[in-house]
Motif scaffolding. Structure first.
Motif, PDB file in Angstrom:
ATOM      1  N   VAL A  29     -49.676  12.352  12.052  1.00 34.26           N
ATOM      2  CA  VAL A  29     -49.633  11.541  11.288  1.00 34.26           C
ATOM      3  C   VAL A  29     -50.983  11.228   9.985  1.00 34.26           C
ATOM      4  N   LEU A  30     -51.884  11.535  10.358  1.00 37.68           N
ATOM      5  CA  LEU A  30     -52.293  10.960   9.007  1.00 37.68           C
ATOM      6  C   LEU A  30     -52.370  11.741   7.892  1.00 37.68           C
ATOM      7  N   LEU A  31     -52.008  13.046   8.324  1.00 37.67           N
ATOM      8  CA  LEU A  31     -52.672  14.045   7.032  1.00 37.67           C
ATOM      9  C   LEU A  31     -49.915  14.009   6.773  1.00 37.67           C
ATOM     10  N   SER A  32     -49.749  13.331   7.311  1.00 39.89           N
ATOM     11  CA  SER A  32     -48.428  12.509   6.800  1.00 39.89           C
ATOM     12  C   SER A  32     -48.545  11.233   5.956  1.00 39.89           C
ATOM     13  N   ALA A  33     -49.195  10.012   7.015  1.00 43.15           N
ATOM     14  CA  ALA A  33     -49.640   8.943   6.119  1.00 43.15           C
ATOM     15  C   ALA A  33     -50.233   9.152   4.312  1.00 43.15           C
ATOM     16  N   ALA A  34     -51.005  10.142   4.088  1.00 43.12           N
ATOM     17  CA  ALA A  34     -51.513  10.344   3.000  1.00 43.12           C
ATOM     18  C   ALA A  34     -50.968  11.403   1.980  1.00 43.12           C
ATOM     19  N   VAL A 218     -42.609  10.848  12.524  1.00 45.99           N
ATOM     20  CA  VAL A 218     -43.015  11.749  12.326  1.00 45.99           C
ATOM     21  C   VAL A 218     -44.059  11.414  13.944  1.00 45.99           C
ATOM     22  N   ALA A 219     -44.526  10.109  14.159  1.00 42.74           N
ATOM     23  CA  ALA A 219     -44.830  10.504  15.325  1.00 42.74           C
ATOM     24  C   ALA A 219     -44.724  10.791  16.548  1.00 42.74           C
ATOM     25  N   GLY A 220     -43.568  10.254  16.622  1.00 44.54           N
ATOM     26  CA  GLY A 220     -42.281  10.848  17.319  1.00 44.54           C
ATOM     27  C   GLY A 220     -42.165  11.528  17.630  1.00 44.54           C
ATOM     28  N   LEU A 221     -41.671  12.388  16.672  1.00 43.63           N
ATOM     29  CA  LEU A 221     -41.175  14.039  16.374  1.00 43.63           C
ATOM     30  C   LEU A 221     -41.998  14.773  17.361  1.00 43.63           C
ATOM     31  N   THR A 222     -43.741  14.283  16.461  1.00 39.84           N
ATOM     32  CA  THR A 222     -44.796  15.505  16.148  1.00 39.84           C
ATOM     33  C   THR A 222     -44.659  15.635  18.368  1.00 39.84           C
ATOM     34  N   VAL A 225     -42.533  17.833  19.931  1.00 38.99           N
ATOM     35  CA  VAL A 225     -42.575  19.038  19.721  1.00 38.99           C
ATOM     36  C   VAL A 225     -43.767  19.943  20.140  1.00 38.99           C
ATOM     37  N   THR A 226     -44.771  18.639  20.086  1.00 38.50           N
ATOM     38  CA  THR A 226     -45.895  19.185  20.996  1.00 38.50           C
ATOM     39  C   THR A 226     -46.008  19.379  22.105  1.00 38.50           C
ATOM     40  N   ARG A 227     -44.920  18.571  22.975  1.00 39.18           N
ATOM     41  CA  ARG A 227     -45.186  18.193  24.493  1.00 39.18           C
ATOM     42  C   ARG A 227     -44.716  19.629  24.880  1.00 39.18           C
ATOM     43  N   GLN A 228     -43.083  19.952  24.498  1.00 38.93           N
ATOM     44  CA  GLN A 228     -42.999  21.648  24.292  1.00 38.93           C
ATOM     45  C   GLN A 228     -43.667  22.290  25.051  1.00 38.93           C
ATOM     46  N   VAL A 229     -44.805  22.361  23.954  1.00 38.51           N
ATOM     47  CA  VAL A 229     -45.733  23.648  24.050  1.00 38.51           C
ATOM     48  C   VAL A 229     -46.639  23.066  25.221  1.00 38.51           C
ATOM     49  N   VAL A 230     -47.178  21.911  24.845  1.00 38.16           N
ATOM     50  CA  VAL A 230     -48.378  21.496  25.736  1.00 38.16           C
ATOM     51  C   VAL A 230     -48.293  21.373  26.901  1.00 38.16           C
ATOM     52  N   THR A 231     -47.017  21.153  27.454  1.00 38.23           N
ATOM     53  CA  THR A 231     -46.865  20.928  28.921  1.00 38.23           C
ATOM     54  C   THR A 231     -46.193  22.096  29.567  1.00 38.23           C
ATOM     55  N   PRO A 232     -46.051  23.091  29.100  1.00 35.94           N
ATOM     56  CA  PRO A 232     -46.331  25.067  29.823  1.00 35.94           C
ATOM     57  C   PRO A 232     -47.648  25.427  30.009  1.00 35.94           C
ATOM     58  N   ILE A 233     -48.169  24.615  29.385  1.00 37.71           N
ATOM     59  CA  ILE A 233     -50.379  25.136  29.069  1.00 37.71           C
ATOM     60  C   ILE A 233     -50.611  24.010  29.544  1.00 37.71           C
ATOM     61  N   ARG A 234     -50.452  22.611  29.440  1.00 36.57           N
ATOM     62  CA  ARG A 234     -51.196  21.308  31.335  1.00 36.57           C
ATOM     63  C   ARG A 234     -50.185  22.714  32.294  1.00 36.57           C
ATOM     64  N   MET A 235     -49.233  23.331  32.377  1.00 35.68           N
ATOM     65  CA  MET A 235     -49.206  23.455  34.181  1.00 35.68           C
ATOM     66  C   MET A 235     -49.367  24.921  34.048  1.00 35.68           C
ATOM     67  N   ALA A 236     -49.785  25.592  32.909  1.00 36.63           N
ATOM     68  CA  ALA A 236     -50.610  26.864  34.074  1.00 36.63           C
ATOM     69  C   ALA A 236     -51.854  26.517  34.083  1.00 36.63           C
ATOM     70  N   ARG A 237     -52.682  24.995  32.979  1.00 35.63           N
ATOM     71  CA  ARG A 237     -53.625  25.250  33.786  1.00 35.63           C
ATOM     72  C   ARG A 237     -54.150  24.811  35.303  1.00 35.63           C
ATOM     73  N   ARG A 238     -53.138  24.232  35.472  1.00 36.06           N
ATOM     74  CA  ARG A 238     -53.358  23.769  36.573  1.00 36.06           C
ATOM     75  C   ARG A 238     -52.709  24.713  37.783  1.00 36.06           C
ATOM     76  N   VAL A 239     -52.219  25.800  37.602  1.00 33.91           N
ATOM     77  CA  VAL A 239     -51.975  26.180  38.376  1.00 33.91           C
ATOM     78  C   VAL A 239     -52.792  27.353  38.461  1.00 33.91           C
ATOM     79  N   ALA A 240     -53.957  27.749  37.272  1.00 39.64           N
ATOM     80  CA  ALA A 240     -55.206  28.701  37.267  1.00 39.64           C
ATOM     81  C   ALA A 240     -56.247  28.030  37.933  1.00 39.64           C
ATOM     82  N   GLU A 241     -55.716  26.623  37.634  1.00 41.70           N
ATOM     83  CA  GLU A 241     -57.199  25.910  39.015  1.00 41.70           C
ATOM     84  C   GLU A 241     -57.086  25.899  40.540  1.00 41.70           C
ATOM     85  N   ARG A 242     -55.799  25.829  40.923  1.00 37.84           N
ATOM     86  CA  ARG A 242     -55.305  25.992  42.112  1.00 37.84           C
ATOM     87  C   ARG A 242     -56.207  27.542  42.954  1.00 37.84           C
TER      88      ARG A 242
END
Length: 531
Positions: A29-34, A218-222, A225-242
């Motif tokens: 968002v900051l880069l897009s605003a610039a 732009v913020a909503g689209l970002t 998009v990042t949610r599609q990548v971050v959600t599996p990573i967060r799931m992997a983190r929770r599984v790794a903690e277990r």
């Protein structure tokens, strides 16, 4: 002060450090605003320049047309007997009339040959116009004969003029010659830029109104998009903690065939292999502990029988020849050591099985140290050394298992006697509000680099060729470390070759309290002074 802040402010920095999605969204968002700001500024500049260029071209053309019409009118009236003032009035009044309908003002300067300024008087101008609206730089330009010229100005009025608002404007200067007196006069045409200003403001508002929703989009689209990548990573983190917590059956859910799905598949394969290997190691460890425990128990029966026979032989030592008597004495000593080794192995097996428990009470470490010094005085005398207790002069009480603490201190003191090299062994006791400690210092061979961590390993020796004169089994420091961990304390070692070693036991005053410091230094004071 921090507790009074709202939760969002208190946890904001931590959320920013931990959330990749938040950092990506904010950065985008900051880069897009610039980018939007730079592009918007460029478009506004281009729009402003285009509006001004078109306006300048139009007003210059219109001013030149008015001046040319005035010249034609003056040329037609040149043969008439008209005085100077009447001819000036005839020149200005038609232009003023047209300016009132077209939205511009006009100023007729005094003759340039007289060198007068507009402010000096003698000028004819649209009623209500402030003559300071004509810049002095433009007046200076027309002090002599000069072609048509223009410049930007700030139009000011003394009263409201219809069609001529105050504000930014353009002033165009053009010269004419009056036939009546054959003098050259300058006509100044003042055109407002109100319409261009309003147009530019409208464009700026439109871009601002369009820019804000664009940034939100732009913020909503970002975020999506990042949610599609971050959600599996967060799931992997929770599984790794277990998995780290011991839940080895946890696995990631695999959907699709993209890179994230392949990563999840690889993660699951890794978890399965780790689970298999951990189970194998646990089974081997269980078998090893069971073997040590079974062997130790099974050896107690034959050892008891051998002990009985050894006692009979040892009691008959006065009736035996010297060689046989010496053999009986060695047999008795080695049986004592063997029984001690069996007892230590059984204790280690209890630690490995998690079956060791504490029987706590309030223990004065000064009394414990004093009893250990008394018990080891004979051994110290045999080794031509002394054990010196530095009494703090006050009780150092801690909640502990007195039997285990006494065993720890006894192991440390006997170990120090073994390595004292005929120097004194010093015992220090200290306490503060949270912890109590005992430090055992010797001035013998010391420890080499890295050996302070290895000294607690089972059956470890700094010098394999060195004999244990005190009859130790090689498990004393390992058992001491396990006893210390059972209390939630620290057992640490320091050593330097040729300067001796110091072992420090630190226990919490109250069981279950987390240690943060020790009342006694790990590095001895005399060692720091030497360094």
């Amino acid at each position: 002060m921090r507790d009074r802040l709202p939760p969002a402010l208190r946890h904001g920095p931590a959320f920013w450090r931990r959330s990749v999605q938040a950092r990506v969204v904010v950065s985008t968002v900051l880069l897009s605003a610039a980018v939007v700001g730079i592009v918007g500024w460029f478009l506004i500049q281009q729009t402003r320049d285009g509006l001004l260029d078109n306006r300048v071209a139009a007003v210059v053309q219109e001013a030149e047309g008015e001046t040319e019409a005035a010249r034609v009118a003056l040329a037609a009236a040149s043969g008439l007997d008209v005085d100077e003032s009447a001819q000036q009035q005839a020149l200005v009044e038609p232009i003023q009339a047209r300016g009132a309908t077209r939205g511009f003002a006009v100023v007729l300067s005094p003759p340039i040959d007289e060198g007068l300024r507009l402010a000096d008087g003698g000028a004819k101008f649209t009623e209500g116009l402030d003559l300071s609206s004509v810049p002095e730089t433009l007046e200076d330009r027309f002090d002599s004969l000069s072609p048509t010229a223009w410049t930007y100005t700030d139009i000011r009025t003394t009263r409201d003029i219809q069609g001529l608002p105050e504000g930014p404007g353009i002033v165009v200067g053009s010269q004419v010659r009056l036939p009546a007196d054959d003098n050259t006069y300058t006509l100044y045409y003042l055109y407002p830029l109100a319409e261009q200003q309003e147009t530019l403001a409208l464009v700026s508002r439109a871009m601002l109104i369009a820019g804000v929703p664009l940034l939100l989009l732009v913020a909503g689209l970002t975020w999506l998009v990042t949610r599609q990548v971050v959600t599996p990573i967060r799931m992997a983190r929770r599984v790794a903690e277990r998995l780290a917590a011991g839940q080895l059956q946890e696995r990631l859910r695999v959907t699709g065939e993209d890179d994230l799905a392949r990563l999840a598949t690889s993660f699951n394969q890794m978890a399965s292999n780790l689970q298999k290997q951990i189970r194998q190691l646990e089974e081997l460890s269980r078998l090893q502990r069971r073997f040590v425990s079974d062997v130790s128990h099974e050896l107690r029966t034959p050892i008891t029988t051998v002990r009985m026979a050894s006692d009979v032989i040892h009691d008959a030592k006065p009736f035996l020849d010297p060689v046989t008597g010496r053999a009986a004495e060695l047999l008795q000593m080695e049986l004592d050591r063997f029984e001690t080794l069996l007892a230590d192995l059984l204790e280690i097996s209890r630690f490995d099985a998690g079956a060791a428990v504490l029987e706590t009470e309030d223990v004065d470490l000064v009394d414990v140290a004093r009893r250990v010094v008394d018990m080891t005085s004979v051994l110290a005398a045999q080794r031509d050394t002394r054990v010196v207790l530095h009494d703090p002069g006050a009780p150092c009480v801690a909640e502990a298992d007195v039997r285990r603490v006494e065993r720890i201190v006894r192991n440390l003191v006997t170990n120090a006697i073994d390595h004292a090299e005929s120097h004194d062994v010093e015992v220090f006791v200290g306490a503060d509000r949270q912890s109590a400690a005992i430090a055992v210092r010797d001035h013998g061979v010391g420890l080499g680099p890295g050996e302070s961590a290895m000294v607690f390993n089972r059956f470890w020796r700094a010098d394999p060729a060195r004999a244990r004169t005190s009859g130790g089994t090689g498990l004393g420091l390992s058992i001491s470390l396990e006893d210390t961990h059972l209390h939630g304390g620290w057992l640490q070692a320091w050593g330097r070759p040729g300067e001796g070693a110091q072992f420090r036991l630190t226990l919490p005053r109250h069981l279950g309290t987390q240690l943060r410091h020790s009342p006694l230094p790990l590095v001895p004071t005399d060692a720091r002074e030497t360094a």
